[in-house]
Design an enzyme around this catalytic site. Structure first.
Site, short mmCIF file in Angstrom:
data_model
loop_
_atom_site.label_atom_id
_atom_site.label_comp_id
_atom_site.label_asym_id
_atom_site.label_seq_id
_atom_site.Cartn_x
_atom_site.Cartn_y
_atom_site.Cartn_z
N CYS A 2 -35.43 -63.45 -13.51
CA CYS A 2 -34.82 -64.28 -13.03
C CYS A 2 -33.71 -64.85 -13.77
CB CYS A 2 -36.21 -65.09 -13.43
SG CYS A 2 -37.82 -63.99 -12.24
N VAL A 305 -24.86 -41.58 -10.43
CA VAL A 305 -23.48 -41.86 -10.16
C VAL A 305 -22.84 -40.30 -10.43
CG1 VAL A 305 -21.31 -42.71 -11.35
CG2 VAL A 305 -23.43 -44.33 -11.60
#
Length: 658
Positions: A2, A305
């Site tokens: 949040c 990645v």
């Protein structure tokens, strides 16, 4: 999970004005919480709490914030995940009425039972703001390691608190560079940031404001290590089992979610161990992967990645072999030079932490792909190096003193020099500070290495500022108890690990490669290696079990005890591989996409617009980085360009001599 924004002031505020400002501050970080938004204002509008929510546990409206106790006097907004919450809900249900099933709802219940000491009961990654109206107490607290960020400042008589500094812009902040902290690098070490007057709540600390008065920060938890003279009585097998058991538990609790869960996987030990243990838990214990009920390993998605093969930093082939061995679903994210250049500016803006690398662009791309697969939670491997001794620059401090707690081979000076020469970074110090700084850290070289990681070419006029030497600023930013322990109690390796954890990890890696980047694409990252039940056990282990010297091969085995603990769950390739840090490409071709992007940022106008960087030096570094393939100059160029981005996006006025 949040984002939050809050304020408190002694003067009653105009309703419409503060409602608009708080809402605007939440708009700036709305990417952190796309699922719900909530605010609380006191009747006189002297206090306001705002929250944007990413729903992970309890997806219903009952999990929305701010939370309020049944008497209506205590309010809280929480960012993060709290584990063991089921235990506390059961324990406190007789005295507290829970509205929903959110993990974060335990905050007010624990506060009502334990007061401020409730923070010691929290397990997880979090930042929170709590307002007790009856006591006129505002409390802002941050998790033990700084996984979640939290900042505060004073603007027009209002104390502002927020997850990200950029939220303060909507609440009236007129940002200025803190040239003093940029000069001595204290923006990386303690409470200060690169913005004048903006402070961070330190990891393991809380900031309080009582009766609308002054603020103060206090510590509620710190990293601790044993006495270096007391012999260890546990066997190596007991220590291995102790690490394995606690790592298993740290991962188990982080699999709990009402949404899909994935894993970040590199070619290194840490993330491979996490993926391997999760696969084991699913296969042998029937562990549930978030809301995934099937338990099939092919449902476990791992993300990697993939840099160019000739970059020297690509680990995707190794990660692919690990994924195939585990039988999980492998997803590589291709990072071309164009991909790196296109994300470079966004990474520094969202992380709010300049760092001399481009690896944050890869992390941002992974979060983007995770989100595209509908996954809201990822388990990551951050924190293992800081706990188990995974960095090559720690080796000199490991052998600065004998390990009296554990019988182990000790290399001669020549053997140590040979072993260090095989490592990526030798740990040699530069620009050594005054003897007092080195003495305070028991002659460890790690403080100096970290003090100069993000050094900038400062303008000549800053030489007249009365600032500390960076190494002094770093050491003196540490807690007094820690400084005393460094001098008399801890082994030098543990001193080095403390500095690495409290400074390098919290203020650089967890920002530039952590929560702030993942949340750009609504992804929550969970870090089992930063579970305090695990780390307190690991910290108690002898230095010789963390970095081991092998006299037969002449090699150092970093994170030795971790390797042994996770050996059954990783490939032989990973087990035998030397530690390599997660880095972006070390060079970029002239007139390529990255060079052209940097050319747009590092101009005479832009550098002089900063006011604190010397243009001639910046220009020389820029030329050397791309025409001479100077890797050291390139890292400096990364930093300079990032400062330009921050100056432009924050709208920071030019620094001038004071």
């Amino acid at each position: 999970m949040c984002g939050l924004s809050a304020f408190i002031t002694a003067t009653p505020q105009r309703k419409k004005k503060v409602e608009k400002q708080l809402d605007a501050s939440l708009d700036i970080i709305k990417h952190r919480g796309p699922d719900a938004r909530g605010v609380y204002f006191s009747p006189d509008y002297r206090v306001g709490l705002g929250h944007v929510r990413l729903s992970i546990i309890d997806l219903s409206p009952e999990g929305n914030q701010p939370f309020v106790d049944e008497s209506g006097g205590i309010y809280a907004v929480v960012n993060g995940e709290l584990y063991d919450y089921e235990k506390y809900r059961a324990e406190l249900s007789d005295t507290f009425t829970f509205k929903g099933h959110s993990d974060c709802e335990i905050v007010i219940a624990l506060y009502k039972k334990y007061g401020i000491s409730f923070l010691s009961h929290l397990r997880g990654e979090f930042a929170l703001v709590l307002w007790d109206a009856k006591r006129e107490l505002l409390l802002a607290a941050r998790d033990r390691y700084g996984i979640k960020s939290l900042y505060y400042t004073l603007v027009n008589g209002r104390l502002l608190v927020a997850t990200e500094m950029k939220s303060f812009l909507a609440l009236g902040l007129k940002p200025e560079w803190d040239v003093y902290s940029l000069k001595d690098q204290s923006w990386m070490f303690g409470k200060r940031t690169f913005l004048k007057g903006v402070r961070r709540v330190l990891p393991g600390h809380y900031m309080s404001c009582r009766h609308f008065g002054e603020t103060e920060q206090k510590i509620y938890w710190d990293v601790e290590y044993p006495d270096k003279t007391v012999k260890e009585t546990r066997t190596e097998e007991e220590c291995i089992k102790g690490v394995r058991d606690r790592l298993f538990e740290a991962i188990r609790v982080r699999l709990r979610a009402d949404v899909p869960v994935g894993v970040y996987l590199s070619g290194g030990l840490d993330s491979s161990a996490v993926a391997g243990i999760i696969a084991h838990l699913m296969k042998e214990e029937g562990a549930k992967l978030g809301d995934e009920a099937s338990g099939e390993l092919k449902r476990l998605k791992v993300f990697t990645v993939q840099f160019d093969k000739d970059s020297g930093v690509d680990e995707s082939d190794i990660a692919k072999r690990t994924a195939d061995w585990l039988g999980v679903d492998f997803h590589p994210i291709r990072m071309t030079e164009e991909s790196i250049a296109s994300r470079f500016e966004d990474v520094v803006w969202h992380s709010e932490a300049p760092f001399a690398d481009t690896n944050g662009t890869g992390k941002l791309a992974m979060a983007e792909m995770v989100h595209s697969h509908g996954i809201k939670v990822v388990i990551t491997g951050e924190g293992a190096d800081e706990n188990f001794g995974g960095y090559s620059f720690l080796v000199p401090d490991r052998f600065r003193e004998p390990d009296l707690t554990w019988a182990s081979p000790i290399p001669t000076a020549e053997q140590l020099k040979t072993a260090i020469s095989k490592l990526i970074w030798s740990g040699e110090t530069v620009n050594e500070g005054p003897p007092s700084a080195r003495n305070m850290s028991n002659n460890t070289c790690t403080s100096n290495n970290i003090a100069f990681v993000n050094q900038l070419p400062m303008a000549d006029w800053t030489d007249g500022l009365l600032t500390e030497h960076p190494e002094t600023a770093l050491v003196e930013s540490l807690d007094s108890h820690a400084l005393s322990s460094m001098m008399y109690k801890w082994h030098p390796l543990h001193t080095a690990l403390y500095i690495t954890t409290r400074i390098g990890l919290a203020n650089a890696l967890l920002r530039y490669l952590g929560d702030n980047i993942d949340m750009v694409h609504h992804v929550e990252s969970r870090t089992p290696f930063l579970d305090h039940h695990l780390t307190q056990y690991v910290n108690s282990l002898p230095p010789a079990l963390k970095i081991r010297y092998d006299p037969d091969t002449g090699n150092m085995s970093e994170k030795y005890i971790l390797k042994e603990a996770v050996k059954p769950f990783i490939t032989d390739e990973i087990y035998g591989r030397q530690k390599k840090p997660f880095l972006g490409p070390p060079r970029f071709k002239e007139n390529g996409p990255f060079h052209l992007m940097i050319s747009r940022l590092i101009t005479k106008t832009n550098i002089e617009g900063l006011g604190f960087i010397e243009w001639k030096v910046a220009k020389k570094l820029f030329d050397n980085a791309f025409t001479a393939n100077d890797g050291v100059a390139l890292r400096s160029v990364f930093l300079i360009a990032q400062m330009v981005v921050l100056g432009q996006r924050f709208g920071i006025k030019t620094a001038v001599p004071e």
